[in-house]
Design an enzyme around this catalytic site. Structure first.
Site, PDB file in Angstrom:
ATOM      1  N   ARG A  16      53.650  44.184   0.302  1.00  0.00           N
ATOM      2  CA  ARG A  16      54.091  45.528   0.157  1.00  0.00           C
ATOM      3  C   ARG A  16      53.369  46.553   0.833  1.00  0.00           C
ATOM      4  O   ARG A  16      53.906  47.681   1.056  1.00  0.00           O
ATOM      5  CB  ARG A  16      54.438  46.033  -1.231  1.00  0.00           C
ATOM      6  CG  ARG A  16      55.467  45.241  -2.077  1.00  0.00           C
ATOM      7  CD  ARG A  16      55.840  45.833  -3.452  1.00  0.00           C
ATOM      8  NE  ARG A  16      55.043  45.506  -4.399  1.00  0.00           N
ATOM      9  CZ  ARG A  16      54.600  45.836  -5.481  1.00  0.00           C
ATOM     10  NH1 ARG A  16      54.900  47.284  -5.662  1.00  0.00           N
ATOM     11  NH2 ARG A  16      53.891  45.645  -6.503  1.00  0.00           N
ATOM     12  N   GLN A  81      41.062  30.058   0.408  1.00  0.00           N
ATOM     13  CA  GLN A  81      41.906  29.342  -0.342  1.00  0.00           C
ATOM     14  C   GLN A  81      43.319  29.306   0.505  1.00  0.00           C
ATOM     15  O   GLN A  81      44.081  30.442   1.032  1.00  0.00           O
ATOM     16  CB  GLN A  81      42.196  30.254  -1.610  1.00  0.00           C
ATOM     17  CG  GLN A  81      43.431  29.723  -2.611  1.00  0.00           C
ATOM     18  CD  GLN A  81      44.115  30.891  -3.589  1.00  0.00           C
ATOM     19  OE1 GLN A  81      44.116  31.792  -3.329  1.00  0.00           O
ATOM     20  NE2 GLN A  81      44.959  30.209  -4.386  1.00  0.00           N
ATOM     21  N   ASP A 110      41.640  43.873  -5.278  1.00  0.00           N
ATOM     22  CA  ASP A 110      42.446  45.013  -4.756  1.00  0.00           C
ATOM     23  C   ASP A 110      42.717  45.930  -6.097  1.00  0.00           C
ATOM     24  O   ASP A 110      43.493  46.869  -6.299  1.00  0.00           O
ATOM     25  CB  ASP A 110      43.921  44.365  -4.805  1.00  0.00           C
ATOM     26  CG  ASP A 110      44.549  43.523  -5.603  1.00  0.00           C
ATOM     27  OD1 ASP A 110      44.007  43.457  -6.573  1.00  0.00           O
ATOM     28  OD2 ASP A 110      45.670  43.427  -5.380  1.00  0.00           O
ATOM     29  N   ASN A 232      49.113  47.971  -4.485  1.00  0.00           N
ATOM     30  CA  ASN A 232      50.021  46.841  -3.800  1.00  0.00           C
ATOM     31  C   ASN A 232      51.038  47.878  -2.777  1.00  0.00           C
ATOM     32  O   ASN A 232      51.452  46.988  -2.022  1.00  0.00           O
ATOM     33  CB  ASN A 232      50.873  46.667  -4.766  1.00  0.00           C
ATOM     34  CG  ASN A 232      50.376  45.603  -5.875  1.00  0.00           C
ATOM     35  OD1 ASN A 232      49.752  44.545  -5.610  1.00  0.00           O
ATOM     36  ND2 ASN A 232      50.234  46.232  -7.419  1.00  0.00           N
ATOM     37  N   LYS A 360      24.375  68.656  20.562  1.00  0.00           N
ATOM     38  CA  LYS A 360      24.031  67.297  20.301  1.00  0.00           C
ATOM     39  C   LYS A 360      22.542  67.263  20.598  1.00  0.00           C
ATOM     40  O   LYS A 360      21.895  67.451  21.544  1.00  0.00           O
ATOM     41  CB  LYS A 360      24.751  66.433  21.387  1.00  0.00           C
ATOM     42  CG  LYS A 360      24.677  65.025  21.066  1.00  0.00           C
ATOM     43  CD  LYS A 360      24.759  64.323  22.476  1.00  0.00           C
ATOM     44  CE  LYS A 360      23.393  64.232  23.141  1.00  0.00           C
ATOM     45  NZ  LYS A 360      23.382  63.569  24.327  1.00  0.00           N
ATOM     46  N   TYR A 396      23.087  65.108  31.689  1.00  0.00           N
ATOM     47  CA  TYR A 396      23.680  63.986  32.357  1.00  0.00           C
ATOM     48  C   TYR A 396      23.687  63.618  33.602  1.00  0.00           C
ATOM     49  O   TYR A 396      24.669  64.547  34.291  1.00  0.00           O
ATOM     50  CB  TYR A 396      24.916  63.325  31.410  1.00  0.00           C
ATOM     51  CG  TYR A 396      25.030  61.939  31.661  1.00  0.00           C
ATOM     52  CD1 TYR A 396      24.302  60.868  31.330  1.00  0.00           C
ATOM     53  CD2 TYR A 396      26.555  61.612  31.815  1.00  0.00           C
ATOM     54  CE1 TYR A 396      24.753  59.592  31.447  1.00  0.00           C
ATOM     55  CE2 TYR A 396      26.819  60.206  31.856  1.00  0.00           C
ATOM     56  CZ  TYR A 396      26.123  59.319  31.777  1.00  0.00           C
ATOM     57  OH  TYR A 396      26.488  58.018  31.964  1.00  0.00           O
TER      58      TYR A 396
HETATM   59  C1  UD1 Z   1      48.041  38.625 -12.316  1.00  0.00           C
HETATM   60  C2  UD1 Z   1      48.029  37.770 -13.651  1.00  0.00           C
HETATM   61  C3  UD1 Z   1      48.666  38.831 -14.883  1.00  0.00           C
HETATM   62  C4  UD1 Z   1      48.021  40.218 -14.742  1.00  0.00           C
HETATM   63  C5  UD1 Z   1      47.905  40.886 -13.549  1.00  0.00           C
HETATM   64  C6  UD1 Z   1      47.179  42.202 -13.246  1.00  0.00           C
HETATM   65  C7  UD1 Z   1      48.030  35.517 -13.451  1.00  0.00           C
HETATM   66  C8  UD1 Z   1      48.807  34.220 -13.334  1.00  0.00           C
HETATM   67  N1  UD1 Z   1      48.822  36.684 -13.731  1.00  0.00           N
HETATM   68  O1  UD1 Z   1      49.354  38.711 -12.029  1.00  0.00           O
HETATM   69  O2  UD1 Z   1      48.589  38.233 -15.957  1.00  0.00           O
HETATM   70  O3  UD1 Z   1      48.736  41.292 -15.690  1.00  0.00           O
HETATM   71  O4  UD1 Z   1      47.161  39.909 -12.447  1.00  0.00           O
HETATM   72  O5  UD1 Z   1      47.272  42.699 -12.029  1.00  0.00           O
HETATM   73  O6  UD1 Z   1      46.681  35.564 -13.267  1.00  0.00           O
HETATM   74  N2  UD1 Z   1      45.185  36.120  -5.540  1.00  0.00           N
HETATM   75  C9  UD1 Z   1      44.764  35.192  -4.917  1.00  0.00           C
HETATM   76  N3  UD1 Z   1      45.334  33.814  -4.444  1.00  0.00           N
HETATM   77  C10 UD1 Z   1      46.269  33.360  -5.077  1.00  0.00           C
HETATM   78  C11 UD1 Z   1      47.082  34.500  -6.119  1.00  0.00           C
HETATM   79  C12 UD1 Z   1      46.588  35.702  -6.223  1.00  0.00           C
HETATM   80  O7  UD1 Z   1      43.553  35.226  -4.308  1.00  0.00           O
HETATM   81  O8  UD1 Z   1      46.922  32.388  -4.839  1.00  0.00           O
HETATM   82  C13 UD1 Z   1      44.542  37.236  -5.819  1.00  0.00           C
HETATM   83  C14 UD1 Z   1      45.606  38.128  -5.320  1.00  0.00           C
HETATM   84  O9  UD1 Z   1      44.955  38.586  -3.821  1.00  0.00           O
HETATM   85  C15 UD1 Z   1      45.113  39.277  -6.235  1.00  0.00           C
HETATM   86  C16 UD1 Z   1      44.592  38.610  -7.684  1.00  0.00           C
HETATM   87  O10 UD1 Z   1      44.433  37.484  -7.306  1.00  0.00           O
HETATM   88  O11 UD1 Z   1      43.790  40.063  -5.993  1.00  0.00           O
HETATM   89  C17 UD1 Z   1      46.019  39.030  -8.520  1.00  0.00           C
HETATM   90  O12 UD1 Z   1      46.990  38.440  -8.129  1.00  0.00           O
HETATM   91  P1  UD1 Z   1      48.581  39.057  -8.129  1.00  0.00           P
HETATM   92  O13 UD1 Z   1      49.375  38.285  -7.582  1.00  0.00           O
HETATM   93  O14 UD1 Z   1      48.417  40.637  -7.864  1.00  0.00           O
HETATM   94  O15 UD1 Z   1      48.805  39.138  -9.625  1.00  0.00           O
HETATM   95  P2  UD1 Z   1      49.821  38.400 -10.475  1.00  0.00           P
HETATM   96  O16 UD1 Z   1      49.730  36.889 -10.515  1.00  0.00           O
HETATM   97  O17 UD1 Z   1      51.131  39.054 -10.375  1.00  0.00           O
END
Ligand code: UD1
Ligand code: CA
Length: 473
Positions: A16, A81, A110, A232, A360, A396
């Site tokens: 997004r 990952q 984030d 986001n 400067k 210069y």
């Molecule tokens: C997650 C939580 C949710 C919580 C929310 C708060 C899980 C399953 N859910 O939601 O309960 O309310 O955060 O914001 O954990 N990321 C990775 N690798 C991945 C997926 C995500 O590094 O495979 C990182 C993202 O970059 C981000 C963070 O994990 O920094 C959270 O991911 P995001 O997709 O925003 O959160 P949700 O899974 O929707």
């Protein structure tokens, strides 16, 4: 004390944001989102910090390694990952880097505005033993994992897409921040599956496992939503930026700084203010800036890496950027409007720098003045020197920079060029329009320009029409 490890999840795509730049590298208050998280984590003296990267991994890793080097701090470790199969899968990638003892704190790359005190409270709740969750009440909890309780006890986190009608009504949600013993983290991560609505490995499933194992689950709720808000989209980024800036403005105002409008005030770094500082609207401060007692900053100034002495006045539309060398403005100096001070500008007390003057790498002693349309580079300027409109140092030669010395009480006339290396002797005067290429003696009037001639009864030429240029062929 239990040893602490920090895992920061930063592999997600950030669709997004609609940007080529990885989400966690977008800037808030001049620093990458993830840098805020790492700087906050640094306050916890962790044993190790692991960043899980995926989308834009190389870019994120490079940026963090560089900024660690710039601030002489240890760089975090990285776990890649690829592909991204969910938050549980993300933390699984960090597991090989985590010792079996100690506690892990899991953060999101984030979520930039989490504060050290909040994390300390969570770690205290964890106490080296317990799974501790940070939660918040959301007015609109759609999309978040719901905290399902039985009485006071936390039983599970249920993701929005997996939640039933009743669970979706729950307003208490998981923030994405938890702390737990490494031993338990490893045990539960090994048991995760992706049997859910999104086909992802949910980190949040470990809550059910803790309950099943008869392990305690503790939750602490924050009432400060800003600290747990993620970024986001550009809209959310701008909202958090403003919230953060308002916080900084408020803190400064509580210390006595008078800010004309906290909604039009930006600090992208660190601003230190002595007593009775006044800052008009639309000013931006970057890097490290110190304002002495009674300093006044006019509207629309951008000031970076500078030290402004007590009583100095910076008039509107002034741009000061000290970069690495810094800029120093002496006490009771007057700068601007429309002045430009560059790295190494070191102005003494009561110096006046006026409109469209660029300085400067130059030292100006007490009471020196350059009030209009001038350039001073690589120069040493004495006390009370008056540097005329349009005067420049030609510092210069196309290969090397050279020094100009202008001794005390010199007057440099308008539109002069001082071709460096050159010294203008003490008390001397340089006639307007001179091109000075050799040192001048003290107290002398030095003039180096074409002699004026007047031709009597000069007749201007008559207008004639130019014949057309013949075309090709
Ligand atoms: C997650 C939580 C949710 C919580 C929310 C708060 C899980 C399953 N859910 O939601 O309960 O309310 O955060 O914001 O954990 N990321 C990775 N690798 C991945 C997926 C995500 O590094 O495979 C990182 C993202 O970059 C981000 C963070 O994990 O920094 C959270 O991911 P995001 O997709 O925003 O959160 P949700 O899974 O929707
Ligand atoms: Ca997700």
């Amino acid at each position: 004390m239990t040893a602490l490890d920090v895992v920061v999840m930063a592999a997600g795509k950030g669709t997004r944001m609609r940007s080529r730049i990885p989400k966690v590298l977008h800037r808030l208050a001049g620093r990458a989102l993830i840098q805020h998280v790492l700087d906050t984590a640094a306050g916890l003296q962790a044993r190790r910090v692991v960043v899980v990267t995926g989308h834009g991994a190389a870019q994120v890793e490079d940026a963090l390694a560089q900024s660690a080097q710039a601030s002489a701090l240890a760089a975090p470790q990285f776990a890649r990952q690829e592909p991204q199969l969910g938050t549980g899968h993300a933390v699984q990638q960090a597991v090989p880097l985590l010792p079996d003892d100690g506690v892990t704190l899991i953060l999101n790359g984030d979520v930039p505005l989490i504060e050290t005190a909040t994390l300390r409270a969570l770690l205290e709740l964890c106490g080296g033993e317990t799974l501790a969750l940070l939660t918040v009440d959301m007015p609109d909890p759609a999309g978040y994992g719901r905290i399902v309780r039985n009485g006071a006890e936390v039983r599970a986190i249920v993701e929005h897409k997996d939640a039933d009608e009743q669970q979706r009504k729950i307003r208490e949600v998981y923030t994405g921040v938890m702390a737990l013993p490494n031993r338990l983290l490893k045990r539960w991560l090994a048991r995760l599956n992706n049997d859910n609505a999104q086909g992802e490995y949910y980190l949040t499933d470990i809550v059910k496992m803790a309950v099943a194992d008869g392990s305690d689950v503790a939750a602490v709720k924050t009432d400060d939503k800003i600290q747990v808000d993620g970024v986001n989209s550009p809209v959310q980024l701008a909202e958090l930026e403003r919230a953060f800036q308002l916080r900084q403005a408020r803190q400064l105002m509580e210390q006595g700084v008078r800010i004309a409008d906290p909604a039009r005030f930006d600090v992208r770094g660190r601003l230190q203010c002595a007593q009775d500082v006044e800052i008009d609207v639309n000013c931006v401060f970057e890097g490290v800036v110190a304002l002495g007692e009674g300093v006044t900053i006019g509207a629309n100034c951008v000031i970076a890496n500078a030290n402004i002495g007590a009583g100095a006045v910076v008039h509107p539309f002034t741009h000061i950027d000290g970069e690495k060398a810094g800029v120093k403005v002496g006490e009771d100096a007057r700068i601007g409007p429309f002045a430009r001070l560059r790295p190494g500008a070191d102005l003494g007390p009561e110096v006046h720098i006026g409109n469209f003057v660029e300085i400067k790498n130059s030292t100006l002693a007490r009471g020196a003045k350059a009030n209009h349309l001038a350039y001073l580079g690589d120069s040493v300027v004495g006390e009370r020197v008056n540097y005329g409109a349009g005067a420049i140092t030609a510092n210069y030669d196309g290969a090397n920079k050279h020094r100009t010395v202008i001794e005390d009480d010199v007057h440099v006339g308008s539109n002069c060029v001082l071709v460096a290396p050159v010294t203008i002797g003490r008390g001397g005067t340089v006639g307007a329009g001179s091109v000075i290429t050799r040192d001048t003696p003290a107290q002398a009037l030095s003039i180096a320009r074409g002699k004026q001639v007047s031709i009597a009864n000069w007749k201007r030429p008559k207008k004639v029409k130019l014949p057309p240029i013949p075309g090709p062929g």
